[in-house]
Design an enzyme around this catalytic site. Structure first.
Site, PDB file in Angstrom:
ATOM      1  N   GLU A  92       0.842  -1.195   0.000  1.00 21.57           N
ATOM      2  CA  GLU A  92       0.000   0.000   0.000  1.00 21.57           C
ATOM      3  C   GLU A  92       0.873   1.240   0.000  1.00 21.57           C
ATOM      4  O   GLU A  92       1.934   1.274   0.652  1.00 21.57           O
ATOM      5  CB  GLU A  92      -0.924  -0.013   1.224  1.00 21.57           C
ATOM      6  CG  GLU A  92      -1.970   1.080   1.250  1.00 21.57           C
ATOM      7  CD  GLU A  92      -2.980   0.850   2.376  1.00 21.57           C
ATOM      8  OE1 GLU A  92      -3.350  -0.320   2.611  1.00 21.57           O
ATOM      9  OE2 GLU A  92      -3.386   1.836   3.022  1.00 21.57           O
ATOM     10  N   ASP A  94       0.257   5.352   0.578  1.00 25.08           N
ATOM     11  CA  ASP A  94      -0.816   6.205   1.105  1.00 25.08           C
ATOM     12  C   ASP A  94      -0.503   7.690   1.102  1.00 25.08           C
ATOM     13  O   ASP A  94       0.564   8.116   1.580  1.00 25.08           O
ATOM     14  CB  ASP A  94      -1.096   5.852   2.577  1.00 25.08           C
ATOM     15  CG  ASP A  94      -1.698   4.483   2.769  1.00 25.08           C
ATOM     16  OD1 ASP A  94      -2.197   3.907   1.804  1.00 25.08           O
ATOM     17  OD2 ASP A  94      -1.666   3.997   3.923  1.00 25.08           O
ATOM     18  N   GLU A  96      -2.789  10.487   3.075  1.00 20.70           N
ATOM     19  CA  GLU A  96      -3.959  10.723   3.915  1.00 20.70           C
ATOM     20  C   GLU A  96      -3.893  12.150   4.449  1.00 20.70           C
ATOM     21  O   GLU A  96      -2.881  12.551   5.047  1.00 20.70           O
ATOM     22  CB  GLU A  96      -4.007   9.734   5.084  1.00 20.70           C
ATOM     23  CG  GLU A  96      -4.291   8.308   4.664  1.00 20.70           C
ATOM     24  CD  GLU A  96      -4.373   7.360   5.836  1.00 20.70           C
ATOM     25  OE1 GLU A  96      -5.323   6.567   5.878  1.00 20.70           O
ATOM     26  OE2 GLU A  96      -3.476   7.417   6.714  1.00 20.70           O
TER      27      GLU A  96
END
Length: 279
Positions: A92, A94, A96
């Protein structure tokens, strides 16, 4: 050590309508379309957030999104743009964006999961107000490195350090996900600041929807065009000296947390940190 090699600037993405590359994932009625679906808004209220994902899965490429964050009091909300594979040992990558009380800056948190292991958070303030206009957030991912960009400024690099025993995403195709959701149990001041639902609906705006990657089935273990795409070439295997200086500028001026320097969690610096040159 700062590289003195020549690194290419990622190609400028071409804006396409939402439906070219993406489909809604959940709460379809909380996604609003404008300008022939070249512009999309995600809505969050006390009942639900919403999100969308790419139609295809990809092994390597350049992925970007133009986003304007939730304005005003956004405490408790998370606006996300990330890549993820499937399974318990998933990979993953990311972005955010953690909302905050009015007048306080947004926090951008990045993370990299490899083989199901994450805990590689870095947090920065941005050098602009991300609620006032669209800004471009991008990931360049090839066999050599993952680079996070904000408006073409590198804010993080994660190198392929498999020779140090550190896993690197290379054989699990990932989809691209975008979402707006409530996370007031942790997002703002560790959960101390709760979402003020009187300010709902919270709205994040997206456009661009650019994908330039090696599309693969979920079961694929390699990219059939490996070594032939622009993001595979020599100039994209490292940052150049200007990009390293810009990354140092971000580290010096805007970094508020870096797992590499957290001795309470990691008494010894994780092996990839020094090799990445990003600490």
């Amino acid at each position: 050590m700062i590289s003195v090699g020549i690194c290419g600037t990622p190609r400028r993405p071409t804006a396409v309508p939402f439906g070219r590359n993406y489909v809604p994932t959940w709460a379809f009625d909380h996604i609003k379309y404008f300008n022939s679906a070249y512009d999309v808004q995600l809505l969050l209220d006390k009942y639900t957030g919403t999100g969308f994902q790419s139609k295809g899965s990809y092994l390597f490429g350049h992925f970007s999104m133009d986003i304007k964050m939730v304005p005003g009091d956004s405490a408790g909300t998370v606006t996300a743009f990330y890549l993820s594979s499937q399974g318990t040992e998933h990979d993953e990558i990311d972005f955010e964006f953690l909302g905050n009380r009015s007048g306080q800056p947004y926090i951008l948190q990045t993370n990299v999961f490899t083989g199901g292991k994450g805990d590689r958070e870095q947090r920065i303030f941005l050098w602009f107000d991300p609620t006032k206009a669209f800004h471009r957030y991008s990931v360049l991912w090839n066999m050599y490195q993952i680079v996070f960009f904000v408006d073409n400024i590198p804010i993080r690099v994660f190198k392929n350090n498999k020779n140090l025993g550190v896993k690197f995403p290379f054989n699990q195709p990932m989809k691209i996900y975008n979402s707006l959701w409530n996370a007031d149990d942790w997002a703002t001041r560790g959960g101390l600041e709760k979402t003020d639902w009187s300010k709902a609906p919270f709205i994040a705006s997206y456009k661009g929807f650019h994908i330039d990657g090696c599309e693969a089935s979920v079961e694929a273990k390699f990219c059939s065009t490996q070594g032939k795409r622009w993001w595979d070439q020599q100039e994209f295997r490292d940052l150049d000296s200007l990009q390293w200086r810009r990354l140092r500028w971000v580290r010096r001026r805007f970094t508020i947390y870096n797992y590499c320097n957290d001795r309470s969690r990691y008494p010894q610096m994780p092996p990839e940190c020094r090799r990445n040159g990003d600490y």
